[in-house]
Write an enzyme that holds these catalytic residues in place. Sequence first.
Site, PDB file in Angstrom:
ATOM      1  N   ARG A 229       0.868  -1.175   0.000  1.00  0.00           N
ATOM      2  CA  ARG A 229       0.000   0.000   0.000  1.00  0.00           C
ATOM      3  C   ARG A 229       0.905   1.225   0.000  1.00  0.00           C
ATOM      4  O   ARG A 229       2.115   1.129   0.174  1.00  0.00           O
ATOM      5  CB  ARG A 229      -1.014  -0.015   1.151  1.00  0.00           C
ATOM      6  CG  ARG A 229      -0.686  -0.747   2.394  1.00  0.00           C
ATOM      7  CD  ARG A 229       0.427  -0.137   3.182  1.00  0.00           C
ATOM      8  NE  ARG A 229       0.245   1.274   3.343  1.00  0.00           N
ATOM      9  CZ  ARG A 229       1.196   2.155   3.423  1.00  0.00           C
ATOM     10  NH1 ARG A 229       2.467   1.795   3.359  1.00  0.00           N
ATOM     11  NH2 ARG A 229       0.949   3.440   3.577  1.00  0.00           N
ATOM     12  N   GLY A 230       0.287   2.384  -0.217  1.00  0.00           N
ATOM     13  CA  GLY A 230       1.085   3.594  -0.421  1.00  0.00           C
ATOM     14  C   GLY A 230       1.144   3.848  -1.925  1.00  0.00           C
ATOM     15  O   GLY A 230       1.470   2.930  -2.702  1.00  0.00           O
ATOM     16  N   ALA A 231       0.818   5.086  -2.328  1.00  0.00           N
ATOM     17  CA  ALA A 231       0.579   5.365  -3.745  1.00  0.00           C
ATOM     18  C   ALA A 231       1.741   4.971  -4.673  1.00  0.00           C
ATOM     19  O   ALA A 231       1.542   4.206  -5.631  1.00  0.00           O
ATOM     20  CB  ALA A 231       0.206   6.832  -3.905  1.00  0.00           C
TER      21      ALA A 231
ATOM     22  N   ARG B 231      -7.674  -0.507  -6.620  1.00  0.00           N
ATOM     23  CA  ARG B 231      -7.923   0.573  -5.644  1.00  0.00           C
ATOM     24  C   ARG B 231      -8.135   1.870  -6.437  1.00  0.00           C
ATOM     25  O   ARG B 231      -7.404   2.115  -7.402  1.00  0.00           O
ATOM     26  CB  ARG B 231      -6.755   0.722  -4.650  1.00  0.00           C
ATOM     27  CG  ARG B 231      -6.632  -0.462  -3.685  1.00  0.00           C
ATOM     28  CD  ARG B 231      -5.689  -0.176  -2.541  1.00  0.00           C
ATOM     29  NE  ARG B 231      -6.269   0.708  -1.539  1.00  0.00           N
ATOM     30  CZ  ARG B 231      -5.588   1.242  -0.533  1.00  0.00           C
ATOM     31  NH1 ARG B 231      -4.288   0.980  -0.396  1.00  0.00           N
ATOM     32  NH2 ARG B 231      -6.166   2.026   0.345  1.00  0.00           N
TER      33      ARG B 231
ATOM     34  N   ASP C 225      -1.845  10.620  -2.109  1.00  0.00           N
ATOM     35  CA  ASP C 225      -2.308   9.595  -3.059  1.00  0.00           C
ATOM     36  C   ASP C 225      -2.718  10.198  -4.389  1.00  0.00           C
ATOM     37  O   ASP C 225      -2.709   9.520  -5.417  1.00  0.00           O
ATOM     38  CB  ASP C 225      -3.466   8.804  -2.456  1.00  0.00           C
ATOM     39  CG  ASP C 225      -2.955   7.995  -1.283  1.00  0.00           C
ATOM     40  OD1 ASP C 225      -2.890   8.546  -0.170  1.00  0.00           O
ATOM     41  OD2 ASP C 225      -2.564   6.842  -1.511  1.00  0.00           O
TER      42      ASP C 225
ATOM     43  N   ASN D 239      -5.103  12.371   0.719  1.00  0.00           N
ATOM     44  CA  ASN D 239      -4.175  11.521   1.484  1.00  0.00           C
ATOM     45  C   ASN D 239      -4.994  10.768   2.527  1.00  0.00           C
ATOM     46  O   ASN D 239      -6.218  10.916   2.620  1.00  0.00           O
ATOM     47  CB  ASN D 239      -3.065  12.372   2.120  1.00  0.00           C
ATOM     48  CG  ASN D 239      -1.921  11.514   2.652  1.00  0.00           C
ATOM     49  OD1 ASN D 239      -1.441  10.617   1.967  1.00  0.00           O
ATOM     50  ND2 ASN D 239      -1.498  11.749   3.878  1.00  0.00           N
ATOM     51  N   LYS D 240      -4.319   9.945   3.289  1.00  0.00           N
ATOM     52  CA  LYS D 240      -4.979   9.084   4.285  1.00  0.00           C
ATOM     53  C   LYS D 240      -5.970   9.860   5.135  1.00  0.00           C
ATOM     54  O   LYS D 240      -5.693  10.990   5.554  1.00  0.00           O
ATOM     55  CB  LYS D 240      -3.870   8.451   5.157  1.00  0.00           C
ATOM     56  CG  LYS D 240      -4.337   7.548   6.264  1.00  0.00           C
ATOM     57  CD  LYS D 240      -5.247   6.442   5.798  1.00  0.00           C
ATOM     58  CE  LYS D 240      -4.648   5.595   4.707  1.00  0.00           C
ATOM     59  NZ  LYS D 240      -5.648   4.717   4.036  1.00  0.00           N
TER      60      LYS D 240
HETATM   61  O1  MRU Z   1      -4.395   3.073   2.308  1.00  0.00           O
HETATM   62  P1  MRU Z   1      -2.925   3.270   2.094  1.00  0.00           P
HETATM   63  O2  MRU Z   1      -2.082   2.708   3.175  1.00  0.00           O
HETATM   64  O3  MRU Z   1      -2.498   2.823   0.702  1.00  0.00           O
HETATM   65  O4  MRU Z   1      -2.748   4.843   2.129  1.00  0.00           O
HETATM   66  C1  MRU Z   1      -1.461   5.367   1.989  1.00  0.00           C
HETATM   67  C2  MRU Z   1      -1.396   6.813   2.212  1.00  0.00           C
HETATM   68  O5  MRU Z   1      -2.379   7.488   2.392  1.00  0.00           O
HETATM   69  C3  MRU Z   1      -0.036   7.433   2.108  1.00  0.00           C
HETATM   70  O6  MRU Z   1       0.079   8.491   2.989  1.00  0.00           O
HETATM   71  C4  MRU Z   1       0.133   7.934   0.677  1.00  0.00           C
HETATM   72  O7  MRU Z   1      -0.046   6.886  -0.234  1.00  0.00           O
HETATM   73  C5  MRU Z   1       1.419   8.561   0.453  1.00  0.00           C
HETATM   74  S1  MRU Z   1       2.624   7.302   0.239  1.00  0.00           S
HETATM   75  C6  MRU Z   1       4.100   7.867  -0.175  1.00  0.00           C
END
Ligand code: MRU
Length: 357
Positions: free
Chosen positions: A60-62, A103, A247, A257-258
Amino acid sequence: MSKLLQPAELGLELKADNAIVWHEDDLYLLDQRLLPQRGAFLPLRSLTEVAKAIRDMVVRGAPAIGVTAAYGLVLAARERYAESPIGWFELMQQDFDQLAAARPTAVNLFWAIERIRGLAQGLDGNPEGPLLAEARRIHAEDIAANRRIGDLGADLIRKPTAIITHCNAGALATGGYGTALGVIRSAHAQGKVERVYADETRPWLQGARLTAWELVQDGIPVSLMADGAAAARMREGGIGWVVVGSDRIAANGDVANKIGTYGLAIAARHHGVKFMVAAPTSTIDMGLTNGGMIPIETRASDEVFSCGGQRVASEGAHAWNPVFDVTPAELVDAIVTEKGIVLKPDAGKLARLVQKG
Ligand code: MRU
């Protein structure tokens, strides 16, 4: 589920920078759902397995999702070419679609799919080699971008201070090094990080499980706090910056973002704390004029009902579980990308940034 492998079986050490690995013709992902208790790799041999791993939060993470998607399409191309050396590209359309459905919010997924699709459609012969080279390039470019973002973001932090971060925007969430944690790593190397306050990040606990693990590994002092503690921590003083990843960034500088990031930005503005978003330009979606157009993923209610796999919520309660939110550009002091810094972002400044070579 496929058998998990220990890092040593892939000739690796357990490190956040080694989370996405192409090894002997297959893709291996450090299963982020098991960290920090266990560091083990999940082997992936098909596009369907890769799409499932993205949906199920193995990775996970963009930017990490984008890099994984690129390698996943190499697996797809191999399978499709074996099926039809003439019609493999047409057959891959369903793979592009399947991956795109994994996603919805992180635009890096769609960016990586388009980059691989663009190369694939012009190829003659077996596509596996050229597509693997492209996936490796996407991976290496992301790491290089993060290093540059780290240096540029660290320059904005003028004097030693404490920093708040949210979710995980570290090596695990990217090709390596990290965006927000890249800035923190570079600033720490320059003696400018007194302490990082990491929101635990309900419901998946990326802050507690991943960000804290990465920072402890690097010897950067980290205090975890409940997400609701951030505003009170700002009022105590000593916090110079909030630094987060993203994201998707709309063309006007609104930032997805999250979930919880928006509240953090409001609290930061109220307390005079600066708010920095660190992200590669692959996270900027110039096709969306504002953040209201960003598709926000909603996940299962069970994620909110439970904590650490244990049901904690009262039976009969409902849940609302959007996993991202949008912070309006007016609350953002700086967007830091590998192409440069945009202070007080707006549509004109972002357009000029993405046009840069
Ligand atoms: O749901 P996730 O864990 O994929 O969400 C990730 C985030 O919101 C991160 O902060 C975002 O992707 C930035 S990653 C460099």
